[in-house]
Write an enzyme that holds these catalytic residues in place. Structure first.
Site, PDB file in Angstrom:
ATOM      1  N   HIS A  75      46.311  39.994  30.981  1.00 38.34           N
ATOM      2  CA  HIS A  75      46.495  41.431  31.215  1.00 38.34           C
ATOM      3  C   HIS A  75      47.949  41.719  31.562  1.00 38.34           C
ATOM      4  O   HIS A  75      48.528  41.047  32.411  1.00 38.34           O
ATOM      5  CB  HIS A  75      45.617  41.904  32.381  1.00 38.34           C
ATOM      6  CG  HIS A  75      44.162  41.994  32.032  1.00 38.34           C
ATOM      7  ND1 HIS A  75      43.261  42.681  32.782  1.00 38.34           N
ATOM      8  CD2 HIS A  75      43.475  41.489  30.982  1.00 38.34           C
ATOM      9  CE1 HIS A  75      42.066  42.597  32.229  1.00 38.34           C
ATOM     10  NE2 HIS A  75      42.169  41.863  31.138  1.00 38.34           N
ATOM     11  N   TYR A 204      41.700  50.302  39.599  1.00 38.18           N
ATOM     12  CA  TYR A 204      41.514  50.455  41.046  1.00 38.18           C
ATOM     13  C   TYR A 204      41.409  51.954  41.312  1.00 38.18           C
ATOM     14  O   TYR A 204      42.369  52.692  41.075  1.00 38.18           O
ATOM     15  CB  TYR A 204      42.717  49.885  41.799  1.00 38.18           C
ATOM     16  CG  TYR A 204      42.802  48.363  41.766  1.00 38.18           C
ATOM     17  CD1 TYR A 204      43.321  47.684  40.670  1.00 38.18           C
ATOM     18  CD2 TYR A 204      42.360  47.608  42.852  1.00 38.18           C
ATOM     19  CE1 TYR A 204      43.401  46.305  40.645  1.00 38.18           C
ATOM     20  CE2 TYR A 204      42.437  46.215  42.842  1.00 38.18           C
ATOM     21  CZ  TYR A 204      42.957  45.571  41.732  1.00 38.18           C
ATOM     22  OH  TYR A 204      43.028  44.204  41.719  1.00 38.18           O
ATOM     23  N   PRO A 296      39.911  41.337  49.285  1.00 42.43           N
ATOM     24  CA  PRO A 296      40.073  41.058  47.844  1.00 42.43           C
ATOM     25  C   PRO A 296      40.885  42.079  47.059  1.00 42.43           C
ATOM     26  O   PRO A 296      41.167  41.860  45.888  1.00 42.43           O
ATOM     27  CB  PRO A 296      38.625  41.017  47.333  1.00 42.43           C
ATOM     28  CG  PRO A 296      37.846  41.823  48.318  1.00 42.43           C
ATOM     29  CD  PRO A 296      38.522  41.653  49.637  1.00 42.43           C
ATOM     30  N   LYS A 300      44.321  38.029  45.742  1.00 36.49           N
ATOM     31  CA  LYS A 300      45.203  36.923  46.133  1.00 36.49           C
ATOM     32  C   LYS A 300      44.486  35.653  46.616  1.00 36.49           C
ATOM     33  O   LYS A 300      45.109  34.591  46.710  1.00 36.49           O
ATOM     34  CB  LYS A 300      46.146  37.383  47.267  1.00 36.49           C
ATOM     35  CG  LYS A 300      47.181  38.375  46.809  1.00 36.49           C
ATOM     36  CD  LYS A 300      48.309  37.681  46.068  1.00 36.49           C
ATOM     37  CE  LYS A 300      49.185  38.612  45.277  1.00 36.49           C
ATOM     38  NZ  LYS A 300      48.898  38.640  43.838  1.00 36.49           N
ATOM     39  N   TYR A 388      51.700  41.819  42.773  1.00 32.00           N
ATOM     40  CA  TYR A 388      50.413  41.609  42.096  1.00 32.00           C
ATOM     41  C   TYR A 388      50.478  40.406  41.152  1.00 32.00           C
ATOM     42  O   TYR A 388      49.566  39.574  41.150  1.00 32.00           O
ATOM     43  CB  TYR A 388      50.014  42.876  41.335  1.00 32.00           C
ATOM     44  CG  TYR A 388      48.547  42.884  40.946  1.00 32.00           C
ATOM     45  CD1 TYR A 388      47.576  43.368  41.818  1.00 32.00           C
ATOM     46  CD2 TYR A 388      48.136  42.393  39.714  1.00 32.00           C
ATOM     47  CE1 TYR A 388      46.235  43.361  41.470  1.00 32.00           C
ATOM     48  CE2 TYR A 388      46.795  42.386  39.364  1.00 32.00           C
ATOM     49  CZ  TYR A 388      45.848  42.872  40.246  1.00 32.00           C
ATOM     50  OH  TYR A 388      44.518  42.859  39.896  1.00 32.00           O
TER      51      TYR A 388
END
Ligand code: APR
Ligand code: PHB
Length: 394
Positions: A75, A204, A296, A300, A388
């Protein structure tokens, strides 16, 4: 009692313990892995699913990336969704070409178990009564029962890779460890659904009804999460209610519609941040969830577990090959830098995206402003993206 000897006694066959055994084996260092669950159980436990660029490189470079290369979903961006609109964070463009790979933790576990078996080494599954002793001596020991037989394993060092509820951390004498902790006033209800992904990147979503996350595992399986109350009973969430809330929290003004499918797995996980310092005592070294937990939202947990054992394998290799203790002595300090960066990022993502029961309208306006800033400012988006995809190993 049977006595055995090894260089590194590894407790726990999760991602941390298994990758450590693999990295050591490649350096010709002996280890014994003991795990209290069955192989089938650890290979099918549904957990995290996002690998940072550095984690993928580590697995590939150590020769266990073949299936990951074939089946992992690469991704290049994620979406933040709020106010009925999606906003893409182009991670690859913002990080000079880095990306993440979606690949279930249990798939990483399967690949590492296979690598160990192919190397002719075993993993002792289904052991019980695991205890560690003499960790501050030069011959630390692990005792356990295997198929009714009591075994004493004498080691040069012990790796505590036994997760948050393991025995290693509590075996360190009182007063040695400092604990840093946050619990959150919500949990995540997660499902796996037999539905082809509706969208090819993670979403998200911040919503009045609470956070929702859209993820996936394969071209046939969608993974979805909903923020729920911390002590929520799964019985209160029949499938129809789960879908209804997912539709509401993920909806957009332009009519995006989440694809449904049969729910194969349903569970609720609490959210916490937790760190112990130092991550070592005497000849025992803690790695992964045994030493730290992140909520979560930053994806990570598995990455930190892999990063810890990368450091531990390098330090142990230097020690066994040359007798140099400096890297082992620095283990905790080296790991904690990355751990605290991930702790901050995970806390920040969690705080920005969830509805806190105590929040007033002022606080909600602040969250909204923060979200708008992150998607509207290139430096702010780049900061999210850099964290990220994961900071490079130093
Ligand atoms: N003796 C032997 N094994 C044990 C014991 C014990 N007393 N207690 C726990 N274990 C095993 C567990 O059954 C598990 O297989 O230790 C293993 C720990 O694995 P994980 O919990 O997966 O922890 P870790 O390898 O650190 O990986 C961290 O897991 O929880 C997720 O989000 C987290 O993705 C992160 C990853
Ligand atoms: C998952 O796919 O399980 C997943 C993805 C991203 C997260 C957490 C979990 O932040």
């Amino acid at each position: 009692m049977t006595s055995m000897r090894t260089q590194v006694g590894i407790i726990g066959a999760g991602p941390a313990g298994l990758l450590l055994a693999h990295l050591l084996q490649r350096q010709g260092i002996e280890s014994a892995v003991i795990e209290n669950r069955a192989r089938d159980y650890v290979e099918h436990r549904v957990r995290a699913g996002v690998l940072e660029q550095g984690s993928v490189d580590l697995l590939n470079d150590s020769g266990v990336g073949a299936r990951l290369q074939l089946e992992g979903l690469v991704h290049h961006g994620i979406e933040l969704r709020f106010g009925g609109q999606g906003h893409r964070i182009d991670m690859t463009a913002l990080t000079g070409g880095r990306c993440i790979t979606v690949y279930g933790q249990q798939e990483v576990v399967k690949d590492l178990i296979r690598a160990r078996i192919d190397a002719g080494r075993e993993i002792m599954f289904e052991v019980s009564d695991v205890r560690v002793a003499d960790i501050d001596s030069s011959a630390p020991k692990v005792t356990f029962v295997r198929a009714g037989e009591k075994i004493e394993l004498v080691c040069d060092i012990i790796a505590g890779c036994d997760g948050f509820h393991g025995v290693c951390r509590p075996s360190i004498p009182a007063g040695v460890l400092s604990t840093f902790e946050r619990t959150y006033p919500f949990a995540w209800l997660g499902i796996l659904a037999a539905a082809p992904p509706t969208h090819d990147e993670l979403i998200y979503a911040y919503h009045q009804r609470g956070f929702a996350l859209y993820s996936m595992r394969s071209p046939e399986v969608t993974r979805l999460y909903l923020q729920v109350a911390p002590e929520e009973d799964i019985g209160n969430w029949p499938d129809e209610r789960i879908w209804e809330d997912l539709h509401t929290r993920l909806e957009t003004d332009d009519g995006w519609k989440l694809r449904e499918g049969a729910i194969a797995e349903k569970g609720i996980t609490g959210m916490r941040s937790f760190v112990v310092e130092p991550m070592q005592y005497g000849r025992m070294f803690l790695a992964g969830d045994a030493a730290h937990i992140v909520p979560p939202t930053g994806a990570k947990g598995m990455n930190l577990a892999l990063a810890d054992v990368r450091v531990l394998a390098q330090a142990a290799t230097a020690y066994f090959k040359t007798g140099a203790r400096a890297l082992l002595d620095a283990y905790s300090a080296t790991c904690l830098k990355r751990v605290w960066r991930a702790e901050h990022f995970s806390w920040w993502m969690t705080s920005m995206l969830h509805r806190f029961p105590s929040d007033d309208v002022f606080q909600q306006r602040l969250q909204r402003s923060q979200l708008e800033y992150v998607v509207g400012s290139r430096p702010a988006a780049a900061s999210l993206a850099e964290n990220y995809v994961g900071l490079p190993f130093s």
